[in-house]
Design a protein around this motif. Sequence first.
Motif, mmCIF file in Angstrom:
data_model
loop_
_atom_site.group_PDB
_atom_site.id
_atom_site.type_symbol
_atom_site.label_atom_id
_atom_site.label_comp_id
_atom_site.label_asym_id
_atom_site.label_seq_id
_atom_site.Cartn_x
_atom_site.Cartn_y
_atom_site.Cartn_z
ATOM 1 N N LEU A 228 0.853 -1.189 0.000
ATOM 2 C CA LEU A 228 0.000 0.000 0.000
ATOM 3 C C LEU A 228 0.889 1.239 0.000
ATOM 4 N N TYR A 229 0.274 2.377 -0.261
ATOM 5 C CA TYR A 229 0.963 3.634 0.009
ATOM 6 C C TYR A 229 0.560 4.115 1.391
ATOM 7 N N HIS A 230 1.520 4.570 2.169
ATOM 8 C CA HIS A 230 1.268 5.110 3.501
ATOM 9 C C HIS A 230 2.081 6.379 3.649
ATOM 10 N N GLU A 231 1.523 7.372 4.371
ATOM 11 C CA GLU A 231 2.115 8.705 4.336
ATOM 12 C C GLU A 231 3.524 8.791 4.887
ATOM 13 N N GLU A 232 3.905 7.879 5.809
ATOM 14 C CA GLU A 232 5.265 7.995 6.335
ATOM 15 C C GLU A 232 6.323 7.713 5.279
ATOM 16 N N LEU A 233 5.938 7.053 4.185
ATOM 17 C CA LEU A 233 6.899 6.843 3.100
ATOM 18 C C LEU A 233 7.383 8.192 2.568
ATOM 19 N N GLU A 234 6.475 9.148 2.462
ATOM 20 C CA GLU A 234 6.825 10.466 1.916
ATOM 21 C C GLU A 234 7.855 11.172 2.788
ATOM 22 N N SER A 235 7.624 11.191 4.097
ATOM 23 C CA SER A 235 8.556 11.916 4.969
ATOM 24 C C SER A 235 9.863 11.150 5.149
ATOM 25 N N LEU A 236 9.805 9.835 5.262
ATOM 26 C CA LEU A 236 11.032 9.054 5.451
ATOM 27 C C LEU A 236 11.912 9.094 4.205
ATOM 28 N N ALA A 237 11.303 9.146 3.027
ATOM 29 C CA ALA A 237 12.089 9.254 1.792
ATOM 30 C C ALA A 237 12.902 10.544 1.769
ATOM 31 N N VAL A 238 12.390 11.572 2.451
ATOM 32 C CA VAL A 238 13.095 12.846 2.540
ATOM 33 C C VAL A 238 14.125 12.843 3.670
ATOM 34 N N ASN A 239 13.763 12.238 4.798
ATOM 35 C CA ASN A 239 14.559 12.397 6.021
ATOM 36 C C ASN A 239 15.580 11.288 6.290
ATOM 37 N N MET A 240 15.554 10.198 5.534
ATOM 38 C CA MET A 240 16.531 9.126 5.711
ATOM 39 C C MET A 240 17.610 9.233 4.638
ATOM 40 N N PRO A 241 18.803 9.715 4.959
ATOM 41 C CA PRO A 241 19.850 9.907 3.944
ATOM 42 C C PRO A 241 20.316 8.579 3.361
ATOM 43 N N GLY A 242 20.567 8.576 2.052
ATOM 44 C CA GLY A 242 21.093 7.380 1.387
ATOM 45 C C GLY A 242 20.052 6.348 1.030
ATOM 46 N N LEU A 243 18.777 6.637 1.280
ATOM 47 C CA LEU A 243 17.725 5.648 1.049
ATOM 48 C C LEU A 243 17.552 5.368 -0.443
ATOM 49 N N LYS A 244 17.514 4.073 -0.778
ATOM 50 C CA LYS A 244 17.300 3.662 -2.164
ATOM 51 C C LYS A 244 15.872 3.198 -2.422
ATOM 52 N N ARG A 245 15.227 2.616 -1.368
ATOM 53 C CA ARG A 245 13.846 2.148 -1.558
ATOM 54 C C ARG A 245 13.151 2.066 -0.208
ATOM 55 N N ILE A 246 11.867 2.425 -0.204
ATOM 56 C CA ILE A 246 11.045 2.235 0.979
ATOM 57 C C ILE A 246 9.656 1.759 0.541
ATOM 58 N N ARG A 247 9.151 0.717 1.234
ATOM 59 C CA ARG A 247 7.844 0.149 0.902
ATOM 60 C C ARG A 247 7.035 -0.049 2.182
ATOM 61 N N PHE A 248 5.723 -0.173 2.006
ATOM 62 C CA PHE A 248 4.821 -0.419 3.129
ATOM 63 C C PHE A 248 3.912 -1.587 2.762
ATOM 64 N N PHE A 249 3.827 -2.573 3.656
ATOM 65 C CA PHE A 249 2.953 -3.729 3.448
ATOM 66 C C PHE A 249 1.981 -3.867 4.615
ATOM 67 N N MET A 250 0.743 -4.252 4.310
ATOM 68 C CA MET A 250 -0.259 -4.496 5.342
ATOM 69 C C MET A 250 -0.948 -5.829 5.065
ATOM 70 N N THR A 251 -1.237 -6.573 6.134
ATOM 71 C CA THR A 251 -1.883 -7.871 5.964
ATOM 72 C C THR A 251 -3.401 -7.715 5.864
ATOM 73 N N PHE A 252 -3.999 -8.574 5.031
ATOM 74 C CA PHE A 252 -5.455 -8.638 4.907
ATOM 75 C C PHE A 252 -5.862 -10.084 4.732
ATOM 76 N N GLY A 253 -6.977 -10.461 5.360
ATOM 77 C CA GLY A 253 -7.542 -11.782 5.163
ATOM 78 C C GLY A 253 -8.391 -11.826 3.906
ATOM 79 N N GLN A 254 -8.627 -13.021 3.394
ATOM 80 C CA GLN A 254 -9.379 -13.164 2.154
ATOM 81 C C GLN A 254 -10.822 -12.697 2.304
ATOM 82 N N SER A 255 -11.418 -12.904 3.478
ATOM 83 C CA SER A 255 -12.802 -12.475 3.695
ATOM 84 C C SER A 255 -12.920 -10.957 3.570
#
Length: 415
Positions: A228-255
């Motif tokens: 998913l996209y989550h807002e902390e990706l935006e700020s961490l991409a700016v504030n973490m020096p040297g970052l090459k990639r950042i992702r966010f995953f969330m679990t969901f059940g099939q139901s």
Amino acid sequence: MGKALIIGCGGVASVAIHKCVQNSEVFEEICIASRTKSKCDDLKAKLDGGKTKITTAQVDADNVDELIALIEEVKPDIVMNLALPYQDLTIMDACLATKTHYMDTANYEPEDTAKFEYKWQWEYRERFEKAGITALLGSGFDPGVTGVFSAYALKHYFDEIEYIDILDCNGGDHGYPFATNFNPEINIREVSANGRYWENGEWIETKPMQIKREYIFAEVGQKDMYLLYHEELESLAVNMPGLKRIRFFMTFGQSYLTHLRALENVGMTSIEPIEFEGKKIIPLQFLKAVLPDPASLGPRTVGKTNIGCIFQGKKDGKPVSYYVYNVCDHQECYKEVGSQAISYTTGVPAMIGAAMVLTGKWNKPGVFNIEEFDPDPFMEELNKWGLPWVEDFNPVLVDDGQESPQAAKQPALVR
């Protein structure tokens, strides 16, 4: 030590208020304010009698003048915004007008479109700095603790962090065919939006639920998780020096996913107004009204959450991997504060973030995301107030394979 005005009286606010009362050395007084004052009064009745003085008030958080009048009456040292993300800017405006510190748990969202961006709040930086007050953004768990985890990892274990995967697993079961563990409107807007991650200096967009991975979570077990996209990706991409990639995953059940697709297919997740019996209604807001209140899920939710971050990078020229996470038990949370773990994991960091500002540990003029402050005192408070963290220095990494064929075949969720 100080006084807090807490705006909001939902599940997260209830947890934060419980924790403020427990932390009476810092929170000598609190005022609970909401559109529905009776909810505030009910909570006050449950918690009165301790060292923290509690008052209540009615306020429309969409109305800047009402907010200013309340702040001037209460005279708090900080405003804890635990209302809806749509109301962030009006509350920030009121804090500016009264020169009062501000804190929230989620970025501003325009009500008419699902935008998870900090740009509107970042535009307040110069004004807050000139006013000599602090705005602390995103002091929940994700965003919030995930940012503190990132700052802590960089400070103690890395010279530079190259990859971050944020993993949010809810292994709880509430027994309903379909319900959301936090505000249904916010939850469904978040899940049905396109996915996005940051890599090599640019944003890569995916279809909703297009990328699926499996992961074994400590104390929960193996779960399917989706990018998913989550807002902390935006700020961490700016504030973490040297970052090459950042992702966010969330679990969901099939139901959950099956019900959500059905609701999307019949238009119930839309935020576009429609005409119904001579009135304009928003389908998603109507759906929110008929779904179980997340605050009611506490007594029936069993299982655990596991939320944390996996980091890869270098220290002294050598590759390093590090995983830090928290496990929270739904029933233990309910026994303590009457709420399930989703509200607990957001409400506790809200209290801690406000305490960091009130005690002067995090107190400098301007608008800041949580990872821009020293993480150590916050990390200490997590252990103290119910969210202990676990470190793993040899973690299993998230599989970096291509898009899941199964996920690719599933119909996309489109707002």
